[in-house]
Scaffold this motif. Structure first.
Motif, PDB file in Angstrom:
ATOM      1  N   GLY A  89      10.337 -38.162  18.130  1.00 34.82           N
ATOM      2  CA  GLY A  89      10.830 -37.026  17.373  1.00 34.82           C
ATOM      3  C   GLY A  89      12.114 -37.308  16.631  1.00 34.82           C
ATOM      4  O   GLY A  89      12.480 -38.462  16.392  1.00 34.82           O
ATOM      5  N   VAL A  90      12.785 -36.229  16.265  1.00 37.15           N
ATOM      6  CA  VAL A  90      14.044 -36.302  15.526  1.00 37.15           C
ATOM      7  C   VAL A  90      15.199 -36.229  16.527  1.00 37.15           C
ATOM      8  O   VAL A  90      15.195 -35.384  17.424  1.00 37.15           O
ATOM      9  CB  VAL A  90      14.168 -35.130  14.526  1.00 37.15           C
ATOM     10  N   PHE A  91      16.156 -37.135  16.382  1.00 35.85           N
ATOM     11  CA  PHE A  91      17.373 -37.106  17.187  1.00 35.85           C
ATOM     12  C   PHE A  91      18.571 -36.951  16.257  1.00 35.85           C
ATOM     13  O   PHE A  91      18.572 -37.458  15.139  1.00 35.85           O
ATOM     14  CB  PHE A  91      17.553 -38.402  17.976  1.00 35.85           C
ATOM     15  N   LYS A  92      19.588 -36.287  16.775  1.00 33.90           N
ATOM     16  CA  LYS A  92      20.796 -36.071  15.999  1.00 33.90           C
ATOM     17  C   LYS A  92      22.003 -36.425  16.855  1.00 33.90           C
ATOM     18  O   LYS A  92      22.056 -36.092  18.044  1.00 33.90           O
ATOM     19  CB  LYS A  92      20.846 -34.593  15.598  1.00 33.90           C
ATOM     20  N   SER A  93      22.945 -37.137  16.242  1.00 35.51           N
ATOM     21  CA  SER A  93      24.201 -37.461  16.917  1.00 35.51           C
ATOM     22  C   SER A  93      25.342 -36.851  16.131  1.00 35.51           C
ATOM     23  O   SER A  93      25.359 -36.933  14.896  1.00 35.51           O
ATOM     24  CB  SER A  93      24.387 -38.978  16.985  1.00 35.51           C
ATOM     25  N   THR A  94      26.289 -36.261  16.820  1.00 40.38           N
ATOM     26  CA  THR A  94      27.471 -35.717  16.145  1.00 40.38           C
ATOM     27  C   THR A  94      28.728 -36.487  16.514  1.00 40.38           C
ATOM     28  O   THR A  94      29.839 -36.050  16.194  1.00 40.38           O
ATOM     29  CB  THR A  94      27.649 -34.219  16.487  1.00 40.38           C
ATOM     30  N   ASP A  95      28.555 -37.627  17.177  1.00 40.58           N
ATOM     31  CA  ASP A  95      29.717 -38.460  17.543  1.00 40.58           C
ATOM     32  C   ASP A  95      29.509 -39.898  17.065  1.00 40.58           C
ATOM     33  O   ASP A  95      29.760 -40.861  17.788  1.00 40.58           O
ATOM     34  CB  ASP A  95      29.963 -38.417  19.053  1.00 40.58           C
ATOM     35  N   GLU A 119      20.939 -36.014  20.657  1.00 39.50           N
ATOM     36  CA  GLU A 119      20.165 -34.882  21.153  1.00 39.50           C
ATOM     37  C   GLU A 119      18.844 -34.811  20.413  1.00 39.50           C
ATOM     38  O   GLU A 119      18.789 -35.039  19.199  1.00 39.50           O
ATOM     39  CB  GLU A 119      20.926 -33.572  20.914  1.00 39.50           C
ATOM     40  N   LEU A 120      17.814 -34.500  21.174  1.00 38.32           N
ATOM     41  CA  LEU A 120      16.485 -34.377  20.589  1.00 38.32           C
ATOM     42  C   LEU A 120      16.397 -33.053  19.849  1.00 38.32           C
ATOM     43  O   LEU A 120      16.860 -32.026  20.347  1.00 38.32           O
ATOM     44  CB  LEU A 120      15.455 -34.440  21.725  1.00 38.32           C
ATOM     45  N   ALA A 121      15.820 -33.083  18.645  1.00 37.18           N
ATOM     46  CA  ALA A 121      15.708 -31.866  17.837  1.00 37.18           C
ATOM     47  C   ALA A 121      14.273 -31.742  17.354  1.00 37.18           C
ATOM     48  O   ALA A 121      13.941 -32.146  16.234  1.00 37.18           O
ATOM     49  CB  ALA A 121      16.685 -31.940  16.657  1.00 37.18           C
ATOM     50  N   VAL A 122      13.412 -31.178  18.211  1.00 42.71           N
ATOM     51  CA  VAL A 122      11.988 -31.145  17.904  1.00 42.71           C
ATOM     52  C   VAL A 122      11.362 -29.764  18.062  1.00 42.71           C
ATOM     53  O   VAL A 122      10.128 -29.643  18.065  1.00 42.71           O
ATOM     54  CB  VAL A 122      11.199 -32.158  18.773  1.00 42.71           C
ATOM     55  N   GLY A 168      18.129 -28.523  11.737  1.00 42.35           N
ATOM     56  CA  GLY A 168      17.367 -29.245  12.750  1.00 42.35           C
ATOM     57  C   GLY A 168      17.164 -28.502  14.050  1.00 42.35           C
ATOM     58  O   GLY A 168      16.476 -29.020  14.937  1.00 42.35           O
ATOM     59  N   ALA A 169      17.716 -27.297  14.164  1.00 41.79           N
ATOM     60  CA  ALA A 169      17.534 -26.556  15.415  1.00 41.79           C
ATOM     61  C   ALA A 169      16.072 -26.166  15.610  1.00 41.79           C
ATOM     62  O   ALA A 169      15.543 -26.216  16.723  1.00 41.79           O
ATOM     63  CB  ALA A 169      18.432 -25.315  15.439  1.00 41.79           C
ATOM     64  N   THR A 170      15.434 -25.791  14.514  1.00 40.22           N
ATOM     65  CA  THR A 170      14.017 -25.448  14.574  1.00 40.22           C
ATOM     66  C   THR A 170      13.335 -25.983  13.326  1.00 40.22           C
ATOM     67  O   THR A 170      13.973 -26.176  12.283  1.00 40.22           O
ATOM     68  CB  THR A 170      13.784 -23.922  14.633  1.00 40.22           C
ATOM     69  N   TRP A 171      12.030 -26.199  13.462  1.00 44.26           N
ATOM     70  CA  TRP A 171      11.226 -26.749  12.365  1.00 44.26           C
ATOM     71  C   TRP A 171       9.978 -25.899  12.156  1.00 44.26           C
ATOM     72  O   TRP A 171       9.446 -25.318  13.110  1.00 44.26           O
ATOM     73  CB  TRP A 171      10.792 -28.182  12.687  1.00 44.26           C
TER      74      TRP A 171
END
Lengths: 212, 323
Positions: free
Chosen positions: B154-160, B166-169, B206-209
């Motif tokens: 899935g989609v992962f997002k990093s803020t650091d 974090e997985l965003a699926v 990316g919170a919801t798709w």
């Protein structure tokens, strides 16, 4: 394992690079007068390795490796816990090398530097002498053979995490090979809270045949 | 424009100095990269003209036009497949690499040292068994945010800046994800992700798709997704009948994927169109390639396409950059 696949980037005197794959079947370690075989499984070309907590000794070395186009000359580092014999060390071979033929005439002038000290190879047994000793008077290494010459006088005692580095310098051809290793403690874990392994699947709907 | 095109293939990196018409590799014995290297990624940076990073199964390499060869960059990734490379658009020394198995490695000093990211990607996945990083994207607006797609996870997002993910699926109907596109406007952000089952849209970062069917395409295997870099809302998508596949197509949307039209790509197209290469230096020049070696070029921002005569082996990525 029964062999090590060495993948060096061999730098010629004009800076051109060839990339042969070389199988090493047997490795002999020289430390002083000894020339003893060690298990091949100790060799790798990793650049970041976990090591024991506490004091660790990183000893720079050079390696002679048999290959058709002429013996390779490359940097390596031995890493072992302080107090353990050098023969039990992990052997980290850099993926970079020179052809020994390009420095044979001035090998004694080549220097090795590590932990703020350096030494000329003239103070060590010469490559020809080592090859003759191993082969019973021959002047070439048989295929699959490598000889590692450790320079204990340049060894460093470190505690992980640490970076250790060595250079081989050829003053005649004005070039150098640098080998750098990052040591991390085997006791450390990059995860504060190590997660469990996951299995995922693509389609999130319908019945799927799983192959596990 | 004077530019070089690069193709990452299962037989090394190929270069074209004449707008994709002819292609050649560096001289085999002295090119600096292993002759038999499989290459998945080629990456250029606007601040480093003439330089390309290559991700292979033999390690990470840097080519510079000055040296005229590849130089090996020692890293902990030598035993992995380096599938994706991205550099911070504002800092070419910050390199992010994605591998198979799905891991992320970071360097902040131009490859001198590396950190392995705490990416909790699936350690085993359905069908392909082992996960792969399929894209890495620096957020165009948020400096410390990086996005990746993984097949299959899935989609992962990093803020650091890539240290944790974090997985965003939420809402994704198929976690075989391939590529991402971002568009920011005063009305908000649109994110599109391509998957094995078509395109999904997120309007909440990316919170919801929401899955959006594309009826104009007879297939749903969407691979590469690119925003034409002219500041507008034109998106290109490459599609195939299946991975590898036996045919492929390109779709174009002028409204961020709300409506698509199939493009006239000279056929027959021999497999899934696997990769699209754009560069903001000239938004009109775009390359696309099938996984089985066909190369197509557009010089009008993706509206029309010509097929290049030369075909290569298996192509995994195509890119171009000004010299």
């Amino acid at each position: 394992m029964s062999l090590f696949l060495f993948k060096p980037h061999v730098v010629g005197p004009k800076g051109d690079i060839t990339t042969p794959d070389v199988i090493i079947d047997k490795l002999y370690v020289s430390d002083g007068d000894d020339l003893a075989p060690v298990p091949i499984g100790r060799i790798s070309s990793e650049v970041k390795i976990p090591v024991e907590s506490g004091l660790v000794v990183a000893t720079p070395a050079f390696v002679l490796t048999a290959i058709g186009g002429g013996t390779l000359f490359s940097p390596a580092m031995l890493v072992n816990a302080k107090g353990d014999p050098l023969r039990t060390a992990e052997i980290l071979m850099a993926r970079k090398a020179w052809r020994h033929a390009n420095l044979a005439e001035h090998e004694a002038d080549v220097t090795m530097a590590a932990s703020g000290k350096d030494a000329t190879l003239g103070s060590l047994p010469g490559s020809g002498e080592l090859i003759a000793k191993l082969t019973g008077g021959g002047d070439a290494l048989p295929r699959g053979i490598a000889i590692l010459v450790a320079v204990s006088g340049l060894a460093a005692e470190v505690t992980a995490p640490a970076r250790v580095e060595m250079q081989l310098r050829d003053p005649r051809l004005d070039r150098e090979l640098t080998h750098r290793l990052d040591l991390v403690s085997v006791a450390d874990d990059r995860w504060e809270d190590r997660p469990g392994p996951r299995y995922t699947f693509g389609p999130q709907h319908g019945d799927l045949q799983h192959y596990i | 424009m004077d530019y070089t095109a690069y193709a990452a293939t299962m037989q090394g990196v190929w270069f074209s100095h004449d707008q994709g018409e002819n292609w050649a590799r560096l001289l085999t014995p002295t090119g600096g990269m292993y002759n038999e290297a499989r290459v998945w990624a080629v990456e250029t940076h606007a601040d480093r003209p003439g330089e390309v990073l290559a991700g292979t199964d033999q390690g990470l390499y840097r080519y510079t036009s000055e040296a005229g060869r590849f130089d090996y960059i020692p890293s902990p990734m030598d035993s992995l497949h380096i599938l994706q490379i991205a550099r911070d658009p504002r800092d070419a020394k910050f390199i992010v690499c994605g591998t198979r198995p799905g891991e992320i490695f970071l360097s902040e000093d131009d490859g001198e040292s590396w950190t392995r990211s705490n990416l909790n990607a699936a350690t085993e996945c359905w069908f392909i068994n082992t996960s792969r990083v399929t894209s890495i994207k620096f957020d165009p607006a948020e400096r410390d945010t990086i996005w990746i797609t993984i097949e299959i996870d899935g989609v992962f997002k990093s803020t650091d800046r890539g240290r944790s993910w974090e997985l965003a699926v939420e809402g994704i109907v198929d976690r075989d994800t391939h590529d991402l596109v971002f568009y920011d406007s005063p009305e908000g952000r649109t994110v599109l992700v391509s998957t094995e089952e078509g395109v999904h849209r997120s309007m909440d970062n990316g919170a919801t798709w929401v899955h959006e069917p594309t009826d104009v395409a007879p297939f749903v295997y969407f691979r590469s997704l690119k925003l034409v870099p002219d500041g507008g809302t034109t998106v290109l998508a490459s599609v195939g009948d299946k991975p590898s596949g036996e045919t492929g197509m390109l779709l174009l949307s002028h409204d961020l994927g709300k409506n698509w039209k199939p493009l006239d790509v000279p056929g027959p197209v021999n497999s899934t169109i696997w990769t699209i290469g754009t560069n903001p230096a000239d938004p009109k020049i775009i390359f696309a390639a099938t996984i089985f070696g066909q190369i197509f070029r557009s010089t009008d921002g993706g509206e029309t396409w010509a097929k290049m005569k030369r075909e290569l082996g298996e192509i995994r990525m195509i890119a171009w950059a000004p010299n």
